[in-house]
Design a protein around this motif. Structure first.
Motif, mmCIF file in Angstrom:
data_model
loop_
_atom_site.group_PDB
_atom_site.id
_atom_site.type_symbol
_atom_site.label_atom_id
_atom_site.label_comp_id
_atom_site.label_asym_id
_atom_site.label_seq_id
_atom_site.Cartn_x
_atom_site.Cartn_y
_atom_site.Cartn_z
ATOM 1 N N ALA A 3 126.093 -27.059 -67.317
ATOM 2 C CA ALA A 3 126.467 -27.324 -65.931
ATOM 3 C C ALA A 3 125.288 -27.065 -65.002
ATOM 4 O O ALA A 3 125.063 -27.807 -64.038
ATOM 5 N N GLU A 4 124.517 -26.037 -65.273
ATOM 6 C CA GLU A 4 123.339 -25.732 -64.449
ATOM 7 C C GLU A 4 122.323 -26.863 -64.538
ATOM 8 O O GLU A 4 121.702 -27.229 -63.537
ATOM 9 N N ILE A 5 122.137 -27.416 -65.702
ATOM 10 C CA ILE A 5 121.189 -28.522 -65.890
ATOM 11 C C ILE A 5 121.677 -29.750 -65.120
ATOM 12 O O ILE A 5 120.892 -30.423 -64.447
ATOM 13 N N GLN A 6 122.973 -30.016 -65.192
ATOM 14 C CA GLN A 6 123.521 -31.168 -64.471
ATOM 15 C C GLN A 6 123.357 -30.989 -62.957
ATOM 16 O O GLN A 6 123.011 -31.932 -62.247
ATOM 17 N N VAL A 7 123.615 -29.797 -62.480
ATOM 18 C CA VAL A 7 123.443 -29.525 -61.051
ATOM 19 C C VAL A 7 121.990 -29.726 -60.651
ATOM 20 O O VAL A 7 121.685 -30.333 -59.626
ATOM 21 N N LYS A 8 121.085 -29.209 -61.465
ATOM 22 C CA LYS A 8 119.646 -29.340 -61.174
ATOM 23 C C LYS A 8 119.239 -30.817 -61.174
ATOM 24 O O LYS A 8 118.489 -31.259 -60.298
ATOM 25 N N LEU A 9 119.730 -31.590 -62.139
ATOM 26 C CA LEU A 9 119.431 -33.024 -62.193
ATOM 27 C C LEU A 9 119.966 -33.739 -60.947
ATOM 28 O O LEU A 9 119.289 -34.582 -60.362
ATOM 29 N N LEU A 10 121.177 -33.397 -60.551
ATOM 30 C CA LEU A 10 121.762 -33.998 -59.348
ATOM 31 C C LEU A 10 120.965 -33.621 -58.092
ATOM 32 O O LEU A 10 120.747 -34.454 -57.210
ATOM 33 N N GLU A 11 120.527 -32.373 -58.006
ATOM 34 C CA GLU A 11 119.712 -31.943 -56.866
ATOM 35 C C GLU A 11 118.404 -32.723 -56.826
ATOM 36 O O GLU A 11 117.965 -33.170 -55.751
ATOM 37 N N ASN A 12 117.764 -32.892 -57.980
ATOM 38 C CA ASN A 12 116.507 -33.650 -58.053
ATOM 39 C C ASN A 12 116.734 -35.110 -57.661
ATOM 40 O O ASN A 12 115.929 -35.710 -56.943
ATOM 41 N N LEU A 13 117.830 -35.681 -58.159
ATOM 42 C CA LEU A 13 118.162 -37.059 -57.844
ATOM 43 C C LEU A 13 118.425 -37.216 -56.341
ATOM 44 O O LEU A 13 117.933 -38.153 -55.703
ATOM 45 N N LEU A 14 119.178 -36.298 -55.781
ATOM 46 C CA LEU A 14 119.466 -36.319 -54.353
ATOM 47 C C LEU A 14 118.187 -36.168 -53.531
ATOM 48 O O LEU A 14 117.988 -36.862 -52.524
ATOM 49 N N ASP A 15 117.315 -35.302 -53.973
ATOM 50 C CA ASP A 15 116.036 -35.096 -53.293
ATOM 51 C C ASP A 15 115.211 -36.387 -53.320
ATOM 52 O O ASP A 15 114.626 -36.784 -52.310
ATOM 53 N N GLU A 16 115.171 -37.051 -54.459
ATOM 54 C CA GLU A 16 114.427 -38.311 -54.599
ATOM 55 C C GLU A 16 115.026 -39.403 -53.709
ATOM 56 O O GLU A 16 114.306 -40.137 -53.042
ATOM 57 N N ILE A 17 116.344 -39.493 -53.688
ATOM 58 C CA ILE A 17 117.014 -40.491 -52.839
ATOM 59 C C ILE A 17 116.717 -40.206 -51.365
ATOM 60 O O ILE A 17 116.430 -41.122 -50.592
ATOM 61 N N THR A 18 116.752 -38.960 -50.964
ATOM 62 C CA THR A 18 116.467 -38.574 -49.586
ATOM 63 C C THR A 18 115.035 -38.951 -49.200
ATOM 64 O O THR A 18 114.787 -39.491 -48.119
ATOM 65 N N LYS A 19 114.083 -38.691 -50.103
ATOM 66 C CA LYS A 19 112.676 -39.041 -49.826
ATOM 67 C C LYS A 19 112.527 -40.542 -49.658
ATOM 68 O O LYS A 19 111.836 -41.016 -48.756
ATOM 69 N N ARG A 20 113.170 -41.313 -50.535
ATOM 70 C CA ARG A 20 113.081 -42.777 -50.436
ATOM 71 C C ARG A 20 113.739 -43.275 -49.162
ATOM 72 O O ARG A 20 113.236 -44.176 -48.499
ATOM 73 N N TYR A 21 114.872 -42.699 -48.812
ATOM 74 C CA TYR A 21 115.575 -43.080 -47.593
ATOM 75 C C TYR A 21 114.712 -42.766 -46.361
ATOM 76 O O TYR A 21 114.548 -43.604 -45.472
ATOM 77 N N ASP A 22 114.129 -41.573 -46.316
ATOM 78 C CA ASP A 22 113.259 -41.182 -45.198
ATOM 79 C C ASP A 22 112.066 -42.128 -45.094
ATOM 80 O O ASP A 22 111.674 -42.535 -43.992
ATOM 81 N N SER A 23 111.490 -42.477 -46.240
ATOM 82 C CA SER A 23 110.354 -43.394 -46.257
ATOM 83 C C SER A 23 110.778 -44.769 -45.739
ATOM 84 O O SER A 23 110.059 -45.399 -44.950
ATOM 85 N N PHE A 24 111.932 -45.244 -46.162
ATOM 86 C CA PHE A 24 112.451 -46.534 -45.718
ATOM 87 C C PHE A 24 112.681 -46.525 -44.204
ATOM 88 O O PHE A 24 112.290 -47.457 -43.501
ATOM 89 N N ILE A 25 113.312 -45.485 -43.696
ATOM 90 C CA ILE A 25 113.587 -45.374 -42.256
ATOM 91 C C ILE A 25 112.288 -45.331 -41.463
ATOM 92 O O ILE A 25 112.143 -46.000 -40.434
ATOM 93 N N LYS A 26 111.325 -44.573 -41.953
ATOM 94 C CA LYS A 26 110.025 -44.489 -41.276
ATOM 95 C C LYS A 26 109.360 -45.862 -41.227
ATOM 96 O O LYS A 26 108.846 -46.286 -40.191
ATOM 97 N N GLU A 27 109.382 -46.569 -42.331
ATOM 98 C CA GLU A 27 108.794 -47.911 -42.407
ATOM 99 C C GLU A 27 109.503 -48.869 -41.444
ATOM 100 O O GLU A 27 108.854 -49.649 -40.748
ATOM 101 N N GLN A 28 110.822 -48.803 -41.375
ATOM 102 C CA GLN A 28 111.585 -49.670 -40.466
ATOM 103 C C GLN A 28 111.269 -49.342 -39.010
ATOM 104 O O GLN A 28 111.102 -50.250 -38.184
ATOM 105 N N ASN A 29 111.173 -48.070 -38.693
ATOM 106 C CA ASN A 29 110.826 -47.672 -37.323
ATOM 107 C C ASN A 29 109.431 -48.163 -36.935
ATOM 108 O O ASN A 29 109.209 -48.595 -35.802
ATOM 109 N N GLU A 30 108.491 -48.091 -37.859
ATOM 110 C CA GLU A 30 107.138 -48.584 -37.594
ATOM 111 C C GLU A 30 107.147 -50.088 -37.357
ATOM 112 O O GLU A 30 106.452 -50.587 -36.477
ATOM 113 N N LYS A 31 107.952 -50.818 -38.131
ATOM 114 C CA LYS A 31 108.063 -52.268 -37.940
ATOM 115 C C LYS A 31 108.676 -52.590 -36.578
ATOM 116 O O LYS A 31 108.232 -53.513 -35.891
ATOM 117 N N ILE A 32 109.682 -51.833 -36.189
ATOM 118 C CA ILE A 32 110.322 -52.046 -34.886
ATOM 119 C C ILE A 32 109.326 -51.769 -33.760
ATOM 120 O O ILE A 32 109.216 -52.550 -32.812
#
Length: 193
Positions: A3-32
């Motif tokens: 269960a600890e490994i699954q939680v850690k994997l989910l945290e890493n996945l969530l962190d990666e998704i957040t970074k990609r989302y932030d990067s996408f938003i930043k790129e869109q704001n720059e385009k605007i």
């Protein structure tokens, strides 16, 4: 442990998704921001363009009407600019326009709005009180001297005309026409000397 490994994997996945989302938003704001910049600024001089001017001034005039304040429109036109393009080429003419834009930016206050209206014509919008309006002539004479000194090689000068809203007119079209007319009267007077 599993269960600890699954939680850690989910945290890493969530962190990666957040970074990609932030990067996408930043790129869109720059385009605007880039699109907005292109829509409101003249690409050569980096001054506001005519399209921005029309929308902006209508808002400012309404606001000033509501507050009972005045705004001064200054119409400026370079004298003898055509000869720069004819004798030295458009690349050098473009450089002159860029340099004039810099001089205009340095001659007026940060909150004054400077527009490249077209070709070698510029408009400045300034909210001024009565004392500042009387000082404006000395600012404009100083500007004229700077332009003549900086572009002596080309024989360039600048003519200008002013109109005050709402003292002299209550709409944008007439404000521009009045300032433009006064600019041409100044230009005519200089030619007659």
């Amino acid at each position: 442990m599993r269960a600890e490994i699954q939680v850690k994997l989910l945290e890493n996945l969530l962190d990666e998704i957040t970074k990609r989302y932030d990067s996408f938003i930043k790129e869109q704001n720059e385009k605007i921001e880039d699109t907005l910049e292109k829509a409101t600024k003249d690409p050569l001089t980096d001054l506001y363009n005519r399209e921005f001017f029309s929308e902006y001034v209508e808002k400012i005039l309404k606001e000033n009407r509501r507050k009972g304040e005045s705004i001064t429109l200054i119409f400026l036109d370079l004298d003898n600019f055509k000869s720069v393009n004819d004798n030295y080429g458009h690349e050098e003419g473009d450089q002159v326009l860029k340099d004039v834009a810099t001089i205009l930016k340095n001659s007026f206050r940060d909150h004054d709005v400077i527009i490249r209206y077209g070709g070698d014509e510029f408009i400045v919008l300034a909210q001024l009180n009565r004392v500042e309006i009387s000082d404006l002539n000395s600012v404009l004479m100083s500007l004229k001297e700077r332009i003549e000194e900086n572009f002596k090689k080309y024989g360039i000068s600048i003519s200008y005309g002013m109109a005050i809203y709402p003292l002299e007119t209550d709409n944008l079209k007439d404000l521009i026409q009045l300032a433009d007319q006064r600019m041409y009267e100044q230009k005519k007077d200089i030619k007659e000397l």
